[in-house]
Design a protein around this motif. Sequence first.
Motif, PDB file in Angstrom:
ATOM      1  N   CYS A  50       0.843  -1.183   0.000  1.00 37.41           N
ATOM      2  CA  CYS A  50       0.000   0.000   0.000  1.00 37.41           C
ATOM      3  C   CYS A  50       0.880   1.236   0.000  1.00 37.41           C
ATOM      4  O   CYS A  50       1.872   1.309   0.717  1.00 37.41           O
ATOM      5  N   MET A  51       0.484   2.201  -0.801  1.00 33.66           N
ATOM      6  CA  MET A  51       1.134   3.494  -0.824  1.00 33.66           C
ATOM      7  C   MET A  51       0.042   4.541  -0.684  1.00 33.66           C
ATOM      8  O   MET A  51      -1.078   4.345  -1.180  1.00 33.66           O
ATOM      9  N   ALA A  52       0.376   5.644  -0.053  1.00 33.38           N
ATOM     10  CA  ALA A  52      -0.664   6.645   0.170  1.00 33.38           C
ATOM     11  C   ALA A  52      -0.072   8.035   0.314  1.00 33.38           C
ATOM     12  O   ALA A  52       1.133   8.195   0.569  1.00 33.38           O
ATOM     13  N   LEU A 108      -3.111  -4.672  -6.870  1.00 37.66           N
ATOM     14  CA  LEU A 108      -4.287  -4.656  -7.741  1.00 37.66           C
ATOM     15  C   LEU A 108      -4.500  -3.291  -8.388  1.00 37.66           C
ATOM     16  O   LEU A 108      -5.457  -3.120  -9.147  1.00 37.66           O
ATOM     17  N   SER A 109      -3.634  -2.328  -8.045  1.00 33.12           N
ATOM     18  CA  SER A 109      -3.813  -0.939  -8.492  1.00 33.12           C
ATOM     19  C   SER A 109      -5.179  -0.396  -8.094  1.00 33.12           C
ATOM     20  O   SER A 109      -5.768   0.433  -8.800  1.00 33.12           O
ATOM     21  N   ARG A 110      -5.652  -0.821  -6.950  1.00 32.20           N
ATOM     22  CA  ARG A 110      -6.936  -0.344  -6.446  1.00 32.20           C
ATOM     23  C   ARG A 110      -6.713   0.946  -5.678  1.00 32.20           C
ATOM     24  O   ARG A 110      -5.870   1.019  -4.796  1.00 32.20           O
ATOM     25  N   THR A 111      -7.487   1.973  -6.023  1.00 33.33           N
ATOM     26  CA  THR A 111      -7.301   3.285  -5.407  1.00 33.33           C
ATOM     27  C   THR A 111      -8.458   3.636  -4.484  1.00 33.33           C
ATOM     28  O   THR A 111      -9.582   3.140  -4.648  1.00 33.33           O
ATOM     29  N   TYR A 112      -8.189   4.503  -3.538  1.00 28.95           N
ATOM     30  CA  TYR A 112      -9.221   4.973  -2.619  1.00 28.95           C
ATOM     31  C   TYR A 112      -8.859   6.404  -2.211  1.00 28.95           C
ATOM     32  O   TYR A 112      -7.671   6.759  -2.134  1.00 28.95           O
ATOM     33  N   TYR A 113      -9.903   7.199  -1.984  1.00 27.31           N
ATOM     34  CA  TYR A 113      -9.730   8.629  -1.768  1.00 27.31           C
ATOM     35  C   TYR A 113     -10.553   9.137  -0.593  1.00 27.31           C
ATOM     36  O   TYR A 113     -11.623   8.615  -0.297  1.00 27.31           O
ATOM     37  N   HIS A 114     -10.048  10.198   0.012  1.00 27.97           N
ATOM     38  CA  HIS A 114     -10.858  10.950   0.977  1.00 27.97           C
ATOM     39  C   HIS A 114     -11.940  11.675   0.185  1.00 27.97           C
ATOM     40  O   HIS A 114     -11.699  12.150  -0.929  1.00 27.97           O
ATOM     41  N   GLU A 115     -13.109  11.767   0.766  1.00 31.55           N
ATOM     42  CA  GLU A 115     -14.240  12.338   0.044  1.00 31.55           C
ATOM     43  C   GLU A 115     -13.984  13.793  -0.368  1.00 31.55           C
ATOM     44  O   GLU A 115     -14.523  14.267  -1.372  1.00 31.55           O
ATOM     45  N   PHE A 156      -8.349  14.807  -7.205  1.00 30.98           N
ATOM     46  CA  PHE A 156      -7.017  14.244  -7.054  1.00 30.98           C
ATOM     47  C   PHE A 156      -6.980  12.839  -7.652  1.00 30.98           C
ATOM     48  O   PHE A 156      -7.977  12.095  -7.585  1.00 30.98           O
ATOM     49  N   THR A 157      -5.813  12.477  -8.192  1.00 36.59           N
ATOM     50  CA  THR A 157      -5.606  11.136  -8.731  1.00 36.59           C
ATOM     51  C   THR A 157      -4.262  10.604  -8.251  1.00 36.59           C
ATOM     52  O   THR A 157      -3.241  11.288  -8.405  1.00 36.59           O
ATOM     53  N   ILE A 158      -4.282   9.410  -7.696  1.00 37.90           N
ATOM     54  CA  ILE A 158      -3.046   8.769  -7.258  1.00 37.90           C
ATOM     55  C   ILE A 158      -2.635   7.751  -8.322  1.00 37.90           C
ATOM     56  O   ILE A 158      -3.461   6.987  -8.827  1.00 37.90           O
ATOM     57  N   ILE A 159      -1.350   7.794  -8.675  1.00 38.48           N
ATOM     58  CA  ILE A 159      -0.832   6.940  -9.739  1.00 38.48           C
ATOM     59  C   ILE A 159       0.483   6.328  -9.289  1.00 38.48           C
ATOM     60  O   ILE A 159       1.326   7.013  -8.716  1.00 38.48           O
ATOM     61  N   GLN A 160       0.668   5.053  -9.581  1.00 34.64           N
ATOM     62  CA  GLN A 160       1.933   4.402  -9.286  1.00 34.64           C
ATOM     63  C   GLN A 160       2.658   4.098 -10.594  1.00 34.64           C
ATOM     64  O   GLN A 160       2.040   3.715 -11.582  1.00 34.64           O
ATOM     65  N   ASP A 161       3.951   4.313 -10.599  1.00 37.10           N
ATOM     66  CA  ASP A 161       4.792   3.947 -11.738  1.00 37.10           C
ATOM     67  C   ASP A 161       5.805   2.940 -11.218  1.00 37.10           C
ATOM     68  O   ASP A 161       6.834   3.308 -10.659  1.00 37.10           O
ATOM     69  N   LEU A 212      -6.814   4.709   5.091  1.00 34.14           N
ATOM     70  CA  LEU A 212      -6.188   6.027   5.068  1.00 34.14           C
ATOM     71  C   LEU A 212      -5.899   6.483   6.506  1.00 34.14           C
ATOM     72  O   LEU A 212      -5.869   7.678   6.787  1.00 34.14           O
ATOM     73  N   SER A 213      -5.676   5.496   7.352  1.00 37.27           N
ATOM     74  CA  SER A 213      -5.268   5.806   8.718  1.00 37.27           C
ATOM     75  C   SER A 213      -3.750   5.847   8.791  1.00 37.27           C
ATOM     76  O   SER A 213      -3.087   4.922   8.329  1.00 37.27           O
ATOM     77  N   PRO A 214      -3.180   6.890   9.379  1.00 33.76           N
ATOM     78  CA  PRO A 214      -1.713   6.950   9.496  1.00 33.76           C
ATOM     79  C   PRO A 214      -1.130   5.735  10.215  1.00 33.76           C
ATOM     80  O   PRO A 214       0.018   5.352   9.946  1.00 33.76           O
ATOM     81  N   ASN A 215      -1.915   5.125  11.099  1.00 35.88           N
ATOM     82  CA  ASN A 215      -1.412   3.985  11.858  1.00 35.88           C
ATOM     83  C   ASN A 215      -1.117   2.769  10.986  1.00 35.88           C
ATOM     84  O   ASN A 215      -0.425   1.851  11.416  1.00 35.88           O
ATOM     85  N   SER A 216      -1.640   2.762   9.772  1.00 34.42           N
ATOM     86  CA  SER A 216      -1.441   1.620   8.877  1.00 34.42           C
ATOM     87  C   SER A 216      -0.153   1.724   8.076  1.00 34.42           C
ATOM     88  O   SER A 216       0.172   0.818   7.307  1.00 34.42           O
TER      89      SER A 216
END
Length: 125
Positions: free
Chosen positions: A33-35, A55-62, A68-73, A107-111
């Motif tokens: 996981c990257m965030a 899985l390149s599955r993305t999730y966002y704060h509402e 915003f778009t998160i992309i991995q290379d 999206l918890s910092p603890n993770s």
Amino acid sequence: QVQLVESGGGSVQAGGSLRLSCAASGDTSNSFCMAWFRQAPGKEREGVAGIYTLLSRTYYHESVEGRFTIIQDNGKNTLYLLMNNLQSEDTAMYYCAAGENYCLNSLSPNSYPYWGQGTQVTVSS
């Protein structure tokens, strides 16, 4: 250990765009996981966007969904955050983070045990 270095922050006017980058190095093989997180003065750190790399599955704060778009290379071991239609409330220090376990859809910092030093984003209205 994983090392993360952010870049791309700056000052823009409301409605503008920025692209943040996060270069990852070290033992990234288990960074499933990257965030991106952000923290404004006097506020708690909040998760903005994340990606489950297998899985390149993305999730966002509402608050940033649709802007915003998160992309991995994977070839460059780099994570990006494309930010459009920036607003003054987006002003904050932005941090890249990497997680290994129990971080899917989180999206918890603890993770996230690994963190960069941050890059500042300032949006003027």
